[in-house]
Enzyme design. Structure first.
Site, PDB file in Angstrom:
ATOM      1  N   ASP A 164       0.862  -1.178   0.000  1.00 16.49           N
ATOM      2  CA  ASP A 164       0.000   0.000   0.000  1.00 16.49           C
ATOM      3  C   ASP A 164       0.904   1.237   0.000  1.00 16.49           C
ATOM      4  O   ASP A 164       1.518   1.571   1.017  1.00 16.49           O
ATOM      5  CB  ASP A 164      -0.897   0.016   1.237  1.00 16.49           C
ATOM      6  CG  ASP A 164      -1.988  -1.057   1.195  1.00 16.49           C
ATOM      7  OD1 ASP A 164      -1.756  -2.101   0.548  1.00 16.49           O
ATOM      8  OD2 ASP A 164      -3.046  -0.848   1.802  1.00 16.49           O
ATOM      9  N   LYS A 227      -7.015   3.430  -3.287  1.00 15.84           N
ATOM     10  CA  LYS A 227      -7.434   3.416  -1.890  1.00 15.84           C
ATOM     11  C   LYS A 227      -7.624   4.849  -1.406  1.00 15.84           C
ATOM     12  O   LYS A 227      -6.848   5.737  -1.765  1.00 15.84           O
ATOM     13  CB  LYS A 227      -6.353   2.694  -1.076  1.00 15.84           C
ATOM     14  CG  LYS A 227      -6.528   2.687   0.437  1.00 15.84           C
ATOM     15  CD  LYS A 227      -5.365   1.926   1.089  1.00 15.84           C
ATOM     16  CE  LYS A 227      -5.365   2.073   2.607  1.00 15.84           C
ATOM     17  NZ  LYS A 227      -4.212   1.370   3.221  1.00 15.84           N
ATOM     18  N   LYS A 263     -10.392   0.270  -2.352  1.00 16.88           N
ATOM     19  CA  LYS A 263     -10.241   0.062  -0.914  1.00 16.88           C
ATOM     20  C   LYS A 263     -10.548   1.349  -0.150  1.00 16.88           C
ATOM     21  O   LYS A 263      -9.723   2.255  -0.117  1.00 16.88           O
ATOM     22  CB  LYS A 263      -8.825  -0.405  -0.588  1.00 16.88           C
ATOM     23  CG  LYS A 263      -8.572  -0.650   0.910  1.00 16.88           C
ATOM     24  CD  LYS A 263      -7.166  -1.170   1.163  1.00 16.88           C
ATOM     25  CE  LYS A 263      -6.852  -1.291   2.656  1.00 16.88           C
ATOM     26  NZ  LYS A 263      -5.488  -1.801   2.914  1.00 16.88           N
TER      27      LYS A 263
END
Length: 327
Positions: A164, A227, A263
């Site tokens: 991430d 995300k 996400k």
């Protein structure tokens, strides 16, 4: 054998990797966001979506399978990570899972800082649950560029199957889309076989238009997921931001045929909110996205509330929240 086990739940074993594409500035600059229409659509969803009994339990079980169970605290220890990984393996009490007919239900991944990758990999061995690591100077993304790239490589070498990354917000705020593209492309290449989620830190991007444009640039540069947040900003995942990002994913899929994952992270702590997000995904992107390889929640406390709701569904009684600690 350990690598094969970790790979069984990975997105890239189900969906083709996003190869990216050349930066299309015309497309990026055409991306706009009608705030009033977006906020109106977002406000309607939780007001009109209500599922009960067996249907609610099924939605909540699906939500569990899409959770990146996360600990990103300065006082993380191997003991805490061990307990979190045990929770990831068995997210709900065994008798409740048996009653639901889901004895093998697990979360989507466990997300940790770099130093906790090795113990997380060890504690999850044989489970099929991948380890995700936050990287690139998380959460601010302001460390020297070469160190951010090197950090990705270190985390992949340590066993992280998902990375991430955080983007440089200044590139978005100044409209330097080429710099954002080049940065994201370098991060994608450094990830190698590891799945890459691009954290946009939407609460710091100023406008929904910036969110739409940053989403497109990240996908063009090869992000497998986009995300919302690090969870450390003052404003994290929201339904309006999610709608903008989801529609950017839809546009990218229509143009390229590549499915990009989504996400939302930060601030999603209630079971009813999880259902709302799943409903939004189903309505905007379709059923294909309702699975861990294309949708994840970045959460920790969310699982505890879902577990309470499932216990009530099976037994008719609510338990105290302290009985469902994460780590």
């Amino acid at each position: 054998m350990q690598t094969a086990n970790r790979a069984t739940h990975l997105p890239q074993t189900v969906e083709p990797r996003n190869p990216g594409m050349p930066l299309d500035l015309d497309w990026v600059m055409r991306a706009n966001a009608n705030r009033s229409a977006i906020e109106r659509r977002a406000a309607q969803l939780p007001a009109r979506r209500s599922v009960k009994k067996d249907h609610q339990a099924a939605w909540l079980a699906r939500a569990i399978s899409c959770i990146d169970l996360t600990t990103l605290a300065g006082d993380d220890t191997e003991g805490r990570v061990r307990r979190l990984c045990a929770k990831a393996r068995q997210p709900v009490r065994a008798d409740i899972l048996e009653a639901l007919g889901l004895p093998d239900l697990t979360v989507g991944a466990v997300c940790v800082y770099h130093d906790m990758i090795a113990p997380a990999v060890r504690f999850l061995d044989g489970s099929g649950i991948p380890v995700a690591a936050v990287s690139t100077g998380f959460p601010a993304g302001l460390s020297p560029f070469h160190l951010r790239v090197a950090e990705i490589g270190e985390s992949v070498a340590a066993g992280a199957a998902e990375i991430d990354i955080v983007i440089s917000r200044r590139h978005v705020l100044t409209g330097n889309w080429q710099a954002l593209y080049d940065e994201m492309r370098a991060f994608r290449e450094a990830c190698g076989p590891a799945h890459v989620k691009a954290i946009l830190a939407t609460g710091e991007l100023g406008t929904l238009q910036n969110v739409a444009r940053a989403s497109l640039v990240a996908m063009m540069a090869g992000a497998d997921f986009i995300k919302t947040s690090t969870g450390k900003e003052s404003v994290n995942a929201t339904l309006p931001v999610s709608l903008v990002m989801i529609r950017a994913i839809r546009d990218y899929h229509e143009a390229t045929g590549i499915r990009i994952g989504y996400k939302p992270a930060g601030g999603i702590s209630k079971a009813k909110d999880a259902i709302t997000y799943l409903a939004l995904i189903k309505e905007e992107l379709g059923r294909d996205w309702l699975s861990p390889h294309l949708f994840r929640f970045g959460a920790s406390s969310l699982l505890g509330d879902i577990e309470r709701q499932l216990e009530h569904h099976v037994t008719g009684a609510y338990s105290a929240s302290w009985r469902h600690a994460m780590a």
